[in-house]
Structure formats: C-alpha cells, structure tokens
Design a protein around this motif. Structure first.
Motif, short mmCIF file in Angstrom:
data_model
loop_
_atom_site.label_atom_id
_atom_site.label_comp_id
_atom_site.label_asym_id
_atom_site.label_seq_id
_atom_site.Cartn_x
_atom_site.Cartn_y
_atom_site.Cartn_z
N SER A 194 0.71 -1.09 -0.11
CA SER A 194 -0.04 -0.04 -0.11
C SER A 194 0.75 1.24 0.30
CB SER A 194 -1.03 0.01 1.18
OG SER A 194 -1.75 1.20 1.15
N TRP A 195 1.96 1.28 0.67
CA TRP A 195 2.92 2.26 0.80
C TRP A 195 3.44 2.69 -0.50
CZ3 TRP A 195 8.48 2.34 1.20
CH2 TRP A 195 8.88 3.41 1.16
N LEU A 196 3.84 1.46 -1.30
CA LEU A 196 4.18 1.59 -2.51
C LEU A 196 3.74 2.14 -3.63
CD1 LEU A 196 6.74 -1.59 -2.49
CD2 LEU A 196 7.48 0.98 -2.33
N SER A 197 2.19 1.55 -3.35
CA SER A 197 1.10 2.03 -4.62
C SER A 197 0.81 3.62 -4.35
CB SER A 197 0.07 1.21 -4.37
OG SER A 197 -0.66 1.36 -2.84
N ASP A 198 0.84 3.79 -2.88
CA ASP A 198 0.52 5.26 -2.72
C ASP A 198 1.56 6.09 -3.27
OD1 ASP A 198 -1.67 4.66 -1.56
OD2 ASP A 198 -1.03 4.60 0.62
N GLU A 199 2.82 5.76 -3.07
CA GLU A 199 4.07 6.48 -3.79
C GLU A 199 3.92 6.76 -5.16
OE1 GLU A 199 7.89 5.29 -2.45
OE2 GLU A 199 7.91 6.52 -0.56
N ALA A 200 3.36 5.34 -5.57
CA ALA A 200 3.34 5.42 -7.07
C ALA A 200 2.31 6.34 -7.64
CB ALA A 200 3.03 3.93 -7.64
N ASP A 201 1.11 6.19 -7.01
CA ASP A 201 0.26 7.25 -7.15
C ASP A 201 0.61 8.70 -7.03
OD1 ASP A 201 -1.33 4.90 -7.83
OD2 ASP A 201 -2.52 5.09 -5.89
N ALA A 202 1.06 9.08 -6.02
CA ALA A 202 1.78 10.56 -5.78
C ALA A 202 2.44 11.16 -6.85
CB ALA A 202 2.08 10.33 -4.41
N ALA A 203 3.36 9.96 -7.47
CA ALA A 203 4.44 10.43 -8.47
C ALA A 203 3.79 10.94 -9.81
CB ALA A 203 5.18 9.15 -8.91
N PRO A 204 4.01 12.06 -10.20
CA PRO A 204 3.43 12.48 -11.33
C PRO A 204 3.51 11.73 -12.46
CG PRO A 204 5.56 13.69 -11.17
CD PRO A 204 5.25 12.73 -9.70
N ALA A 205 2.33 11.54 -13.26
CA ALA A 205 2.33 10.39 -14.35
C ALA A 205 2.96 11.42 -15.63
CB ALA A 205 0.84 10.24 -14.80
N THR A 206 3.43 10.56 -16.39
CA THR A 206 3.93 11.22 -17.75
C THR A 206 2.83 11.53 -18.61
OG1 THR A 206 4.14 9.16 -18.62
CG2 THR A 206 6.03 9.61 -17.51
N ALA A 207 3.13 12.39 -19.64
CA ALA A 207 1.93 12.79 -20.55
C ALA A 207 1.75 11.72 -21.56
CB ALA A 207 2.76 14.01 -21.43
N ALA A 208 2.41 10.59 -21.83
CA ALA A 208 2.07 9.44 -22.70
C ALA A 208 1.07 8.66 -21.73
CB ALA A 208 3.07 8.87 -23.13
N ALA A 209 1.50 8.48 -20.45
CA ALA A 209 0.40 7.74 -19.61
C ALA A 209 -0.63 8.56 -19.49
CB ALA A 209 1.03 7.39 -18.30
N THR A 210 -0.83 9.59 -19.28
CA THR A 210 -2.11 10.22 -19.08
C THR A 210 -2.95 10.30 -20.34
OG1 THR A 210 -0.96 11.91 -17.39
CG2 THR A 210 -3.12 12.37 -18.57
N PHE A 211 -2.32 10.59 -21.51
CA PHE A 211 -3.03 10.34 -22.91
C PHE A 211 -3.59 9.18 -22.97
CE2 PHE A 211 -3.37 10.39 -27.45
CZ PHE A 211 -4.00 11.50 -27.64
N ALA A 212 -2.72 8.00 -22.48
CA ALA A 212 -3.22 6.59 -22.79
C ALA A 212 -4.55 6.29 -21.82
CB ALA A 212 -2.23 5.50 -22.64
N LYS A 213 -4.45 6.95 -20.52
CA LYS A 213 -5.42 6.70 -19.89
C LYS A 213 -6.85 7.40 -20.18
CE LYS A 213 -6.41 6.68 -14.81
NZ LYS A 213 -5.86 6.89 -13.27
N GLY A 214 -6.66 8.42 -20.81
CA GLY A 214 -7.70 9.34 -21.16
C GLY A 214 -8.69 8.56 -22.19
N ARG A 215 -8.32 7.78 -23.13
CA ARG A 215 -8.72 7.05 -24.06
C ARG A 215 -9.61 5.97 -23.57
NH1 ARG A 215 -6.82 6.91 -29.20
NH2 ARG A 215 -4.67 7.49 -28.49
N ASP A 216 -9.47 5.67 -22.20
CA ASP A 216 -10.33 4.55 -21.74
C ASP A 216 -11.20 4.93 -20.56
OD1 ASP A 216 -9.20 2.69 -23.01
OD2 ASP A 216 -7.73 2.30 -21.57
N VAL A 217 -11.37 6.21 -20.41
CA VAL A 217 -12.29 7.06 -19.21
C VAL A 217 -13.69 6.84 -19.55
CG1 VAL A 217 -10.44 8.71 -18.46
CG2 VAL A 217 -12.03 9.29 -20.18
N TRP A 218 -13.91 6.47 -20.77
CA TRP A 218 -15.38 6.58 -21.13
C TRP A 218 -16.06 5.28 -20.68
CZ3 TRP A 218 -17.54 2.55 -24.24
CH2 TRP A 218 -16.57 1.90 -24.90
N HIS A 219 -15.47 4.24 -20.44
CA HIS A 219 -15.64 2.87 -19.96
C HIS A 219 -15.27 2.72 -18.47
CE1 HIS A 219 -12.29 0.66 -20.88
NE2 HIS A 219 -12.21 1.07 -22.09
#
Length: 451
Positions: free
Chosen positions: A223-248
């Motif tokens: 949990s601590w490691l996942s929280d740290e991973a979530d707290a780390a800023p996501a890259t632009a490519a990761a954000t763009f790829a995640k935005g393609r799946d937000v609709w479902h």
C-alpha cells in the motif's frame, strides 16, 4: 515507772534459751531395702547447735564434709563408725538410662525468639518442615549422613522410625528447556513447565502468527509503495493513454454530474446552476454534427460519443454537452487543435454540433433551428473533443446563432448574450472537460484556443 531508755542497755536483754540436746539415733538403722533414699541420697548431718552465751564449748566438734563423691545408684553405702554394721544390701536392678536431651530444648522451640532466629532455616529446610514443629522435634540435617556408625548421643532422635512423623517432600523445580539458560531475573513464564520440547500444535500456532505478521507487513508495504506510485506525477504519454479509456472506466455521474454549480459564470458574474435531465447512450459519432463539422473531425477518428442534456434553474434554457473519444495520438490532437484555431472552424455557423432532444423532457423540442450558441474544444493532453450547444426551452427558433466565446464578451447585445445561452454553453463545456481530465489523471490544466 520504766521507760524505753531503760531497755536500751544490753544488760536488760533476756538471754536466748539453749537448744534442746539432739536425740540419739536408734540403735538399728533400716537397711537400704527399708529406706530407698539411703541407696540414692547421702544424708546430710544436722547443723551443730549454736552455743548459748557463756556456755561451755560442745564436747564433739562438727565433722568436716566428706570429700568422697556419693556412691553410684544401686551401690552399697560405706559403713559409718557410729552405726552397727547391718546386713548386706541386695543388688538393686539397674535403673533405665533416661534418653539424652534433645539438640534443642522443647521449651526453647516454643518461644518467639526461637522462631524469629530460625524462621529462615525453617522455611528453606524441607526436612525441618517435614519433621514438624512440635515440641521436642529435633532439626533434620541438611545433608543425609552416610552409612556408618550411629551418631553420638544427643545428636538426633532415638525413637523408632514409626513414631516419627512422615516427611513431606518439597515440590521439585522443573528443569529448564535444554539449551535455554534462564537468567536470575527471568520470569517464570519463560521456563517450560514440563521441560520438554513444544508440541506440533504450538509450533503451528507460532508459524501462523509469523505468517500473519508477514502478510500484514507485506500488505502495508505494498500500500505504501502504491501510494508513492500514485503520488508520483504521471507522464504525458501515460495520461493520454488513460484518457482513451475513461469513457468505460469512469461512472457517468462523474463525467456528467447530476447537478453543476457555476459560481460567477453567468451574465454579469451571476451564479448559474444546471440540472441534468437526460443522458444519451454511448454511440458512434454519426448524426451528432453538421456534415462539415463531421468532416473536420474525421481525421481524428471516433471511438465513442457520450452526450447529456441539462436545463438551467429557471427551465428556460437547455444545453447539450458531448465528448468524442478520438483514435489519434497526441501529435494528431495538437494538429487538430491548431487547424481549428488557425482556420476559425469553431466560429463558422455551418459547423455546429447537433443537440440531444430527449423525449418527455424540457429539451424535447430542442432541434437544429433552436440552436443559439455553441463551443467546440480540442483537448491536447487527452484524446477527447468536448462541445456544447444551447437553445431556448420553449422551442423558439434563433435566426443567427452566436459562438459562446463572442456571446460572453462584455457589452454583447445579441439574444444569446443577453439570455445567457453563451454562458451556459461555455460553462458546461469547461466543467465536462475538467471532469474528463481528472478521470484521466492529467496533472495540468491545458488551455486550448477557442474554436
């Protein structure tokens, strides 16, 4: 008449009368069998008479005390010169020898001083406790005497073994577990009571405890490691790829909230409130735009189209807001945004989105002719095109629709500007675009050129 002073002289004190003469002893003295004291005790001669003052000295002086010790018990007394020899005394049976005195007197063992002086020994000596504390009970030796000659008289009890009270054994202390040396201050719970190795049940319980602690620690670390991973800023490519799946992957209430509060977004800085009245099923992009707008968006592709219709607090205006999920990459979205900005495709009245007129709602009569204001946003950080189109809820037609960016300018006097329809389209488009970015985890708020 005489006085007391006359008797103070010693000559007037009457003389002491003389003691009567001693009677002579009988001629026949009883033998030892008649006088048992003769065989045991020696007669002490009587004290000589005290001579009277002025009387002659006694004819026979007092004989000196004999220096010979008295005869032993049962022996014949020596002959006396003033008595006639009697018959020989028979030999008396030997008297039983009394038992030697105990090591400690019974009277001394019953005193408080004895118990105070020997309390520690009585508590620490198991044989002393087993022998009892009655009067006359001798203390038992700490170490048993080796086999050999009997002890000296007076060193122990002489009675039979059956007469002595049984000795209660002191409970033995359990030996510690092999390999474990408990310290002087170690608690008793650290010592195994039986001195044996722990059984399989105890070992299984300990193993389960260790396993449970390990699982809890692993979960906490994960949990601590996942929280740290979530707290780390996501890259632009990761954000763009995640935005393609937000609709479902995101609930509709998060992308299109039931109620949207716009603080200070109305005409003159007034607050606006919009309520969702209909949500269209997700579908393709066919039939959602005018033909020229659909052709402009064809290069980006269409994965899904999401739409919802809102009404303002007065139920006089209706607004349809939509989001198209594109298939292009991030450079393609930047190119599309540049094309719309440089060619003013978002301000042309022949490139308008179509409203969603849900049956049985205030937007039932919301059609092409009722469109009064609109806006199209090309998002560059996620593959989404957001648009909004507004009109009157009573179904009146609008001859000249006006873009939202022009209707919200101060001093605008058109019907869309004065009725607030431009503010409705712009405010809802901004809110839905923000919700899609939050669902994708976009770290920054990107500002696109108004289309």
């Amino acid at each position: 008449m005489s006085t007391d002073a006359e008797f103070a002289d010693a000559r007037h004190i009457p003389p002491i009368p003389p003691q009567p003469p001693r009677r002579p002893d009988p001629a026949v003295t009883p033998g030892p069998e008649g006088d048992p004291q003769t065989a045991v005790l020696r007669r002490i001669p009587a004290e000589p008479p005290v001579p009277a003052p002025g009387a002659p000295a006694a004819a026979h002086p007092v004989p000196p005390r004999p220096t010979v010790p008295p005869p032993a018990a049962g022996a014949q007394p020596p002959p006396r010169p003033d008595r006639a020899p009697g018959p020989p005394a028979p030999a008396a049976p030997a008297a039983p020898t009394p038992p030697p005195p105990a090591g400690r007197p019974a009277a001394f063992r019953d005193t408080a001083a004895f118990h105070l002086a020997n309390s520690q020994k009585l508590w620490s000596d198991p044989r002393e406790r087993g022998a009892g504390s009655g009067a006359g009970a001798p203390p038992a030796p700490r170490n048993p005497a080796p086999a050999g000659p009997p002890p000296a008289p007076g060193s122990g009890p002489t009675g039979p073994a059956a007469a002595r009270p049984p000795q209660v054994p002191w409970p033995a202390t359990a030996a510690p577990h092999r390999g474990v040396v408990p310290g002087a201050g170690a608690p008793a719970m650290l010592r195994h009571p039986s001195g044996r190795r722990p059984g399989p049940r105890l070992l299984g319980a300990v193993a389960c405890l260790v396993l449970g602690i390990g699982l809890i620690g692993g979960a906490a670390a994960g949990s601590w490691l996942s929280d740290e991973a979530d707290a780390a800023p996501a890259t632009a490519a990761a954000t763009f790829a995640k935005g393609r799946d937000v609709w479902h992957n995101t609930p509709a209430d998060r992308l299109f909230p039931r109620t949207v509060n716009g603080l200070g977004v109305g005409p003159g800085g007034a607050d606006r409130t919009w309520t969702r009245i209909a949500v269209a099923p997700d579908s393709g992009c066919g039939g959602a735009y005018d033909p020229k707008l659909a052709a402009a968006l064809t290069r980006a592709g269409c994965t899904r189209l999401l739409r919802a219709t809102y009404a303002d607090a007065t139920r006089t205006s209706v607004i349809t807001v939509g989001a198209q999920i594109t298939k292009t990459d991030q450079p393609g979205m930047r190119a599309l945004n540049t094309r719309f900005s440089t060619k003013s495709l978002g301000t042309r009245t022949d490139l308008l989105p179509l409203p969603y007129a849900a049956k049985g709602t205030p937007a039932e009569d919301f059609g092409r002719a009722q469109r009064a204001s609109w806006t199209v946003r090309i998002l560059t950080d996620i593959p989404v095109v957001v648009y909004a189109v507004s009109g009157f809820a009573d179904g009146r037609a609008v001859a000249e629709p006006q873009p939202a960016e022009e209707a919200v300018r101060p001093g605008a006097t058109t019907a869309p500007a004065e009725s607030g329809l431009g503010h409705d389209a712009k405010g809802l488009a901004d809110r839905v675009g923000t919700d899609f970015r939050k669902a994708a985890g976009s770290p920054t708020q990107t500002t696109e050129a108004s289309s």
